[in-house]
Design a protein around this motif. Structure first.
Motif, PDB file in Angstrom:
ATOM      1  N   MET A 294       0.826  -1.202   0.000  1.00  0.00           N
ATOM      2  CA  MET A 294       0.000   0.000   0.000  1.00  0.00           C
ATOM      3  C   MET A 294       0.862   1.254   0.000  1.00  0.00           C
ATOM      4  O   MET A 294       0.574   2.236  -0.713  1.00  0.00           O
ATOM      5  CB  MET A 294      -0.919  -0.014   1.228  1.00  0.00           C
ATOM      6  N   ASP A 295       1.923   1.234   0.787  1.00  0.00           N
ATOM      7  CA  ASP A 295       2.802   2.390   0.869  1.00  0.00           C
ATOM      8  C   ASP A 295       3.541   2.605  -0.453  1.00  0.00           C
ATOM      9  O   ASP A 295       3.715   3.741  -0.909  1.00  0.00           O
ATOM     10  CB  ASP A 295       3.797   2.217   2.013  1.00  0.00           C
ATOM     11  N   LEU A 296       3.986   1.518  -1.081  1.00  0.00           N
ATOM     12  CA  LEU A 296       4.627   1.642  -2.387  1.00  0.00           C
ATOM     13  C   LEU A 296       3.717   2.349  -3.381  1.00  0.00           C
ATOM     14  O   LEU A 296       4.127   3.288  -4.079  1.00  0.00           O
ATOM     15  CB  LEU A 296       4.985   0.257  -2.940  1.00  0.00           C
ATOM     16  N   PHE A 297       2.474   1.914  -3.454  1.00  0.00           N
ATOM     17  CA  PHE A 297       1.605   2.408  -4.510  1.00  0.00           C
ATOM     18  C   PHE A 297       1.054   3.801  -4.236  1.00  0.00           C
ATOM     19  O   PHE A 297       0.736   4.536  -5.172  1.00  0.00           O
ATOM     20  CB  PHE A 297       0.484   1.406  -4.806  1.00  0.00           C
ATOM     21  N   ARG A 298       0.955   4.215  -2.978  1.00  0.00           N
ATOM     22  CA  ARG A 298       0.557   5.619  -2.780  1.00  0.00           C
ATOM     23  C   ARG A 298       1.687   6.541  -3.216  1.00  0.00           C
ATOM     24  O   ARG A 298       1.440   7.666  -3.636  1.00  0.00           O
ATOM     25  CB  ARG A 298       0.144   5.884  -1.328  1.00  0.00           C
ATOM     26  N   HIS A 299       2.931   6.047  -3.171  1.00  0.00           N
ATOM     27  CA  HIS A 299       4.047   6.845  -3.658  1.00  0.00           C
ATOM     28  C   HIS A 299       4.162   6.773  -5.181  1.00  0.00           C
ATOM     29  O   HIS A 299       4.512   7.762  -5.827  1.00  0.00           O
ATOM     30  CB  HIS A 299       5.343   6.399  -2.986  1.00  0.00           C
TER      31      HIS A 299
END
Length: 923
Positions: free
Chosen positions: A158-163
């Motif tokens: 999730m953190d990867l894709f919000r970035h």
């Protein structure tokens, strides 16, 4: 400053040492009551590799050193892979060996854990798969639990894709070339300021009660995510990737994980929409094919050839709807208006990267990146669906086998969950970070799924450039004409910088990503039209509306909103992305094609660049809100209770224009259609027989099944006297008799049956494309057509043509499973049938293989070249496979998104998440 790998591993040992902090298991609660379930244990699903996507630093170290993995990391990979060998004898009773039980609830004996992060929600995980079954006594609690469970299972992803969605992946995960390539491609597709992300939320808040409820659900979901982040940080149970990338110090625990907010969900939605829910936008490539064809054959013949290669409405294309319905949309007009053809050789891509420093100035680093750099730009395969009406099944009830193909990753982009609460009752899969609703799955008495539709909702406009002071206009102009007024482009920029990291051998660097935006969309290239400078822009109907589809997904999860085909189609109408939606309950099946399809001005050809002026805009277009008139729901392809439906990203219906090239007489959907049509004709379809049809298509080489018979017919029209050619022909004939399948000699052998024939065809296909078509097309047209439609999509992703000829960069995507979606299959099929004198509807405007004698000579020459290639030449090897290892070259690899890697599995062309369903009753 990022940690070195040594320090990270030291931290791992400390974290794993006796006395280190451990996570609380949570407060045990009574098992919640099971929601009404009308599937009677006849709903099953699977999502490899496994549900658990959280690995602490100690877990990652254990995987690297000892090969161990956390529980439920890869336990769905084996059953998923095993179907490739076991499917021929499959029975209904054996489905449980290859698919999970997708019933609601968890039997008491199968409960692995039961926790309550709040008093109004319980998260039960089952022993078999570790899937979270979330039951709330309040709506807020239900959604809070969904967020909490999502963070438990997919926080790092999730953190990867919000970035990614913000163009900030490198600053978050390191400056590897692939990371930079990926964030750049997404910034080009969906650049937003933070204010614009918030604006989409604000607009949704004024869109009615369902929208207000959706935002309340999203806020509760975020509260659950953020509570888990706080607890996991304190207990050091968070993903170890935060240690390895320097966000948290593995020794001191200094650092942080940033809380999630609503705008993060919009950024995530923009990534998913760009990946799977858009279509069109290939107008410049189409124009370049048209120009090259005209240069080769003259205007009249060239246009005829371009039109036949485009196959915008090919009469031989397999369609999902085959019941006589017609849904005209995006068809080429007879007398195109407002076409803006670029001057030959004038088009240059818009500059994206500015002020690059350090490693940003180099494309080559040793690091692989946390995600594939071509995740958006390359042509990845998608999803399929097989649905049969109860009239043709053994039980008299509809049967469905369907699911999305979202790629293979460790952990997956999707996650499994069950949600039960006020107004919510569903189980299935959802994208990590957007799992406050089940996006593909089942309700109490119905199931649904989707395939990417890709219809044309994106147009390219040629926007005249200008200068405010009237000075000479060049391609560097920063203003454009809008309704006669010289207007400055908006500049959207994003700064990204990254520190050096020893762990992945990248150096420090930085750059600024810049996109220019006009009222006609985002600038993607510049060039001249009739000698005058223009900017070519991309206008997508779903741009600036990434959050709108939330309403449709909310309705799918609401048993009060969806209860029959009509209500299901009404829910799908609220989704603005381009998807084919499929539905099955105990009595009915249904289909609906979603998306905001713009109504174009009369005479506009959606397959070519368009003049940017009021006469050729979308009807009702408002650039301030990026809205327009859209085709009404009644004009979208749709159906109820057709005898059967199949979809593999193929043409939806008669007269529904194809976006781009590749929807002709041979398409991978033919593999499904032939098999399901035969099942329906015989009657008595079961869950297992439909699953066998799916898997039979999944292990079959499309080129072998649909083109090899024609190739051999031409070749064997006279005796083959050359011994080596004759041996190759015999091997190919034997393989064809065996079904043209790419299967192991026995399960786990890692050796293909008919290996030599498969290798020969893999080597032969790119040689065929060049040998048959390039002499007639000429090198410029051959190259332009390759830019519009790649010539091949083989399982290994390695056959790109001879070193002396054109190559196809998009083909080189190894180990991705999905195959045969894009290729020149239809072109060769139509050309060979014309050579053989077989009737062809919608033929190519020119003959390429020629007379039977000339064609035979070309085929034999290229076959001899292919047969002479060694295994190492055909399968050149990569970082995962030795040169010449055929099985390994084809094998599926779950691309690591973090620190845990999974085993390779045998190739199959199949959805990532898949359901097998048959409802015996209905509420």
């Amino acid at each position: 400053m990022r940690l070195t790998l040594v320090a990270a591993l030291t931290g791992a040992l400390l974290a794993a040492a006796p006395g280190a902090a451990t996570a609380s298991a949570g407060r045990a609660t009574a098992l919640p009551a099971t929601a009404p379930d009308y599937c009677a244990a006849q709903c099953r699903d699977i999502l490899p590799a496994g549900e658990n996507g959280n690995a602490t630093l100690a877990d990652i170290l254990g995987n690297k050193v000892f090969g161990t993995r956390p529980a439920h990391t890869d336990d769905q990979l084996g059953p998923y892979s095993a179907l490739a060998s076991a499917y021929p004898g499959l029975t209904d009773s054996q489905l449980s060996s290859f698919f999970n039980d997708a019933s609601f609830g968890v039997p008491a004996a199968q409960v692995a854990s039961s926790t309550s992060p709040r008093s109004d929600v319980t998260i039960v995980r089952d022993k078999a798969t570790g899937v979270p079954h979330i039951t709330g006594t309040t709506r807020y609690g239900t959604e809070f639990g969904a967020g909490y469970a999502a963070a438990q299972d997919r926080l790092w992803v999730m953190d990867l894709f919000r970035h990614v969605g913000r163009g900030e992946l490198s600053g978050f995960a390191g400056g590897a070339a692939a990371n930079r390539q990926l964030e750049q491609s997404f910034w080009q597709a969906a650049p937003y300021t933070e204010a614009e992300l918030q604006s989409q939320i604000d607009v949704l808040a004024t869109s009615g009660d369902r929208a207000k409820q959706a935002l309340a659900d999203a806020r509760a979901y975020l509260d659950g995510i953020n509570q888990y982040i706080s607890q996991a940080y304190n207990a050091r149970t968070f993903p170890g990737e935060y240690d390895l990338t320097g966000h948290i110090d593995a020794i001191t625990n200094a650092g942080s994980i940033q809380p999630f907010q609503l705008t993060d969900l919009v950024a995530l939605a923009s990534v998913i929409g760009a990946l799977f829910g858009a279509g069109g936008g290939g107008e410049l490539a189409s124009a370049q094919v048209k120009e090259a064809a005209e240069a080769r054959y003259g205007t009249v013949q060239g246009d005829q050839l371009w039109s036949s290669l485009r196959e915008a409405n090919d009469p031989e294309a397999v369609t999902t709807l085959h019941d006589g319905q017609s849904f005209p949309y995006a068809l080429p007009p007879g007398d195109p208006q407002g076409v803006a053809m670029p001057d030959a050789g004038s088009v240059v891509p818009e500059q994206l990267v500015y002020n690059a420093t350090g490693s940003a100035t180099s494309a080559a680093t040793k690091a692989a990146g946390v995600l594939p750099g071509n995740l958006l730009t390359a042509k990845h395969g998608m999803s399929n669906a097989l649905v049969v009406s109860g009239k043709y099944t053994a039980s008299g009830r509809p049967v469905a086998v369907f699911g999305p193909q979202t790629g293979y990753f460790a952990p997956q982009l999707l996650m499994l969950e069950e949600l039960q609460g006020p107004g919510i009752s569903a189980r299935g899969a959802a994208f990590a970070g957007l799992s406050f609703y089940v996006e593909l799955g089942r309700g109490q008495d119905y199931a649904w799924s989707a395939t990417s539709a890709g219809q044309d909702i994106t147009d390219t406009y040629a926007v005249p450039l200008c200068t405010p002071d009237g000075s000479p206009v060049t391609l560097a102009a920063t203003s454009y004409l809008y309704h006669g007024v010289c207007t400055p482009f908006e500049t959207l920029s994003r700064d990204d910088s990254w520190a050096p990291t020893t762990a992945d051998s990248t150096a420090a660097g930085s750059y600024t990503l810049v996109m220019h935006r006009s009222n006609y969309g985002l600038v993607t290239a510049r060039g001249t039209v009739g000698g005058k400078p223009v900017a070519f822009t991309s206008l997508r109907s779903s741009y600036r509306h990434e959050a709108d589809s939330i309403l449709g997904f909310q309705m799918f999860n609401d048993p009060g909103a969806v209860h029959d085909p009509t209500s299901f189609q009404q829910a799908a109408q609220n989704i603005n992305y381009t998807f084919n939606w499929f539905y099955a309950d105990s009595s009915h099946t249904a289909y609906y094609n979603s998306g905001n399809n713009p109504v174009r001005a009369a005479g506009v050809d959606p397959g070519l660049p368009v003049q940017a002026d009021p006469a050729h805009e979308w009807q009702g277009f408002d650039p301030a809100t990026n809205t327009a008139r859209y085709t009404p729901a009644s004009q979208h392809p749709q159906s109820v209770d057709q005898d059967y439906y199949v979809s593999w990203n193929n043409k939806q219906a008669a007269d529904f224009g194809a976006a781009g090239f590749g929807n002709g007489s041979v398409h991978r959907a033919n593999l499904l259609d032939a098999r399901v049509k035969a099942l329906v004709a015989a009657g008595g379809v079961t869950r297992s027989s439909l699953t066998k049809a799916m898997e039979s298509a999944a292990v079959t080489d499309l080129r072998g099944e649909d083109l090899l018979p024609e190739l051999l017919q031409v070749i064997t029209s006279s005796p083959v006297t050359d011994p080596k050619q004759a041996a190759a022909v015999q091997q190919l004939q034997a393989w064809l008799q065996h079904g043209a399948r790419r299967v192991e000699t026995s399960a786990g052998s890692h050796t293909y049956a008919d290996a030599d024939a498969i290798r020969t065809l893999d080597a032969w296909w790119p040689l065929l494309a060049q040998g048959v078509f390039q002499p007639g097309l000429g090198a410029p047209l051959f190259s332009a057509l390759t830019g519009a439609l790649q010539i091949n999509e083989s399982p290994s992703g390695g056959q790109t043509g001879p070193s002396s000829g054109p190559t196809d960069a998009n083909e080189s995507i190894p180990h991705k499973g999905s195959s045969f979606q894009y290729g020149w299959w239809s072109y060769l099929d139509k050309d060979l049938r014309a050579t053989l004198g077989t009737p062809v509807a919608g033929p190519l405007a020119q003959s390429f293989c020629g007379t039977e004698s000339a064609c035979r000579s070309t085929l034999l020459t290229t076959l001899a070249q292919a047969a002479a290639q060694t295994p190492a030449q055909v399968y050149p090897g990569d970082g995962d496979c030795s040169a010449g290892d055929q099985w390994c070259a084809d094998s599926i690899i779950q691309r690591p998104l973090g620190g845990i890697a999974d085993a390779k599995t045998t190739w199959q062309n199949r959805p990532t998440y898949q359901q097998v369903v048959e409802f015996p009753t209905h509420r």
